[in-house]
Design an enzyme around this catalytic site. Structure first.
Site, short mmCIF file in Angstrom:
data_model
loop_
_atom_site.label_atom_id
_atom_site.label_comp_id
_atom_site.label_asym_id
_atom_site.label_seq_id
_atom_site.Cartn_x
_atom_site.Cartn_y
_atom_site.Cartn_z
CE1 TYR A 53 46.41 7.05 66.62
CE2 TYR A 53 45.47 9.25 66.59
CZ TYR A 53 45.32 7.88 66.69
OH TYR A 53 44.06 7.37 66.86
CB SER A 217 37.78 3.95 60.21
OG SER A 217 38.05 3.40 58.93
N PRO A 218 35.52 6.79 59.32
CG PRO A 218 35.28 9.08 58.99
CD PRO A 218 36.14 8.08 59.69
N GLY A 222 39.04 4.23 53.25
CA GLY A 222 38.97 4.61 51.84
C GLY A 222 37.98 3.82 51.02
CG LEU A 224 32.37 3.27 52.95
CD1 LEU A 224 31.87 3.54 54.36
CD2 LEU A 224 31.29 2.61 52.11
N GLY A 225 35.13 5.92 49.89
CA GLY A 225 35.52 7.21 49.32
C GLY A 225 35.61 7.21 47.81
N GLY A 226 34.87 6.32 47.15
CA GLY A 226 34.95 6.24 45.70
C GLY A 226 36.10 5.37 45.26
#
Length: 329
Positions: A53, A217-218, A222, A224-226
């Site tokens: 990372y 990646s819950p 992005g 599911l983040g609006g």
């Protein structure tokens, strides 16, 4: 904070974990320190990173490799008491150089990669050392021999996996049992409302062996983040994600409408959906700012009603249950 056991182990971790993937690539050192300070103050004790990372994760573009671990190490060095307050997790597998033995899960690479991670993290031990991907070219006898040696030397405490199939988990555990080892403590898998494949075989395998699940990646990169309210911002502007938004638009519209009815942000609903699953130990939240991290913590107090859970299944249907009943009699 309601800490949970990591699978069948005695180790207790926060239900929201701090994912440090963005450190060095999207988040500079000062802001990374601010995020880690906020996490510790909020009671988050589970910090997750990987050796690769910090930059583009390709062997021909090594610039930035290891930066996330370096930032964490520099933060730990500011206050020695911090190290004992966190469960520190990192990963091995990805190519760190371009040589033939600079990747995957040979005993040779595991040993060298662990030493390098310890140096960057400025610590003498890693609490959870995770295999970042399956390496079917290396026998499990070799992998466990390497991990056992690191455990014996006090350099790692627990072993975890990431991106394993159900049968990889079973093979790993059977091999570990033959050596009288604990085996895997956790599996870090892609899992969210838009990606539910692991419900077929991975989750049943984890339940059988008592292995904790830590979804990555819950909020679906992005989605599911609006996303419909900020459709051209940041990563959402990339052609690949724009294509996914277009393909999923009817579902996204229904999802965001449901979240509005609930009076909750889409990201919070996505996290709460994962947290209601008893198979999930800790959700990996990868914030770019301290504000995003604190927002994710609000999901801990959100209990979705049964009606909302049913509607979420209708909008984002899973594979139909567990294998083989999902597709056979």
């Amino acid at each position: 904070m309601n800490y949970k056991h990591l699978g069948r182990t005695g180790l207790r971790v926060s239900p929201i974990a701090l994912g440090c993937m963005n450190f060095g690539e999207l988040t500079d050192e000062a802001n990374s320190f601010e995020i880690m300070d906020a996490a510790l103050d909020a009671g988050i004790n589970f910090f997750d990173t990987a050796d690769v990372y910090g930059g583009p994760q390709t062997p021909d573009m090594p610039k930035g490799f290891g930066t996330s671990e370096e930032y964490i190490g520099n933060w730990l060095a500011q206050d020695n008491s911090r190290r004992d307050r966190i469960v520190l997790a990192t990963k091995v597998y990805q190519p760190m150089e371009t040589g033939p033995n600079d990747k995957h899960l040979s005993a040779h690479h595991i040993r060298r990669a662990c030493e390098a991670s310890l140096k960057r993290l400025k610590t003498d031990h890693i609490d959870l050392y995770q295999m970042h991907h399956i390496d079917r070219a290396t026998p499990w006898e070799e992998v466990w021999q390497a991990m056992e040696q690191l455990i014996r030397e006090g350099k790692i405490t627990y072993v975890g996996s990431s991106n394993f199939a159900g049968w990889d988990i079973a093979l790993a555990q059977c091999s570990a049992a033959s050596r009288n080892l604990l085996g895997l403590a956790s599996e870090q898998s892609l899992y969210n409302l838009t990606a539910r494949t692991i419900e077929l075989e991975v989750i049943p395998a984890l339940r059988h062996f008592g292995i904790g699940l830590t979804p990555w990646s819950p909020i679906g990169m992005g989605l599911l983040g609006g996303v419909l309210g900020k459709i051209t911002e940041g990563r959402r502007a990339t052609p690949g994600l724009q294509a996914r938004i277009k393909a999923l638009r009817p579902q996204l519209e229904a999802y965001e409408a449901l979240c509005a009815e609930l009076g909750e942000s889409p990201a919070r609903v996505a996290l709460a959906w994962l947290l209601h699953n008893p198979a999930v130990t800790s959700v990996i939240s990868g914030p770019r700012t301290a504000g995003q991290l604190l927002e994710s913590l609000k999901a801990l107090t959100l209990k979705l009603p049964d009606e909302a859970l049913t509607r979420l299944d209708e909008i984002w249907p899973g594979p139909g249950g567990e294998a083989p009943q999902a597709y056979a009699w």
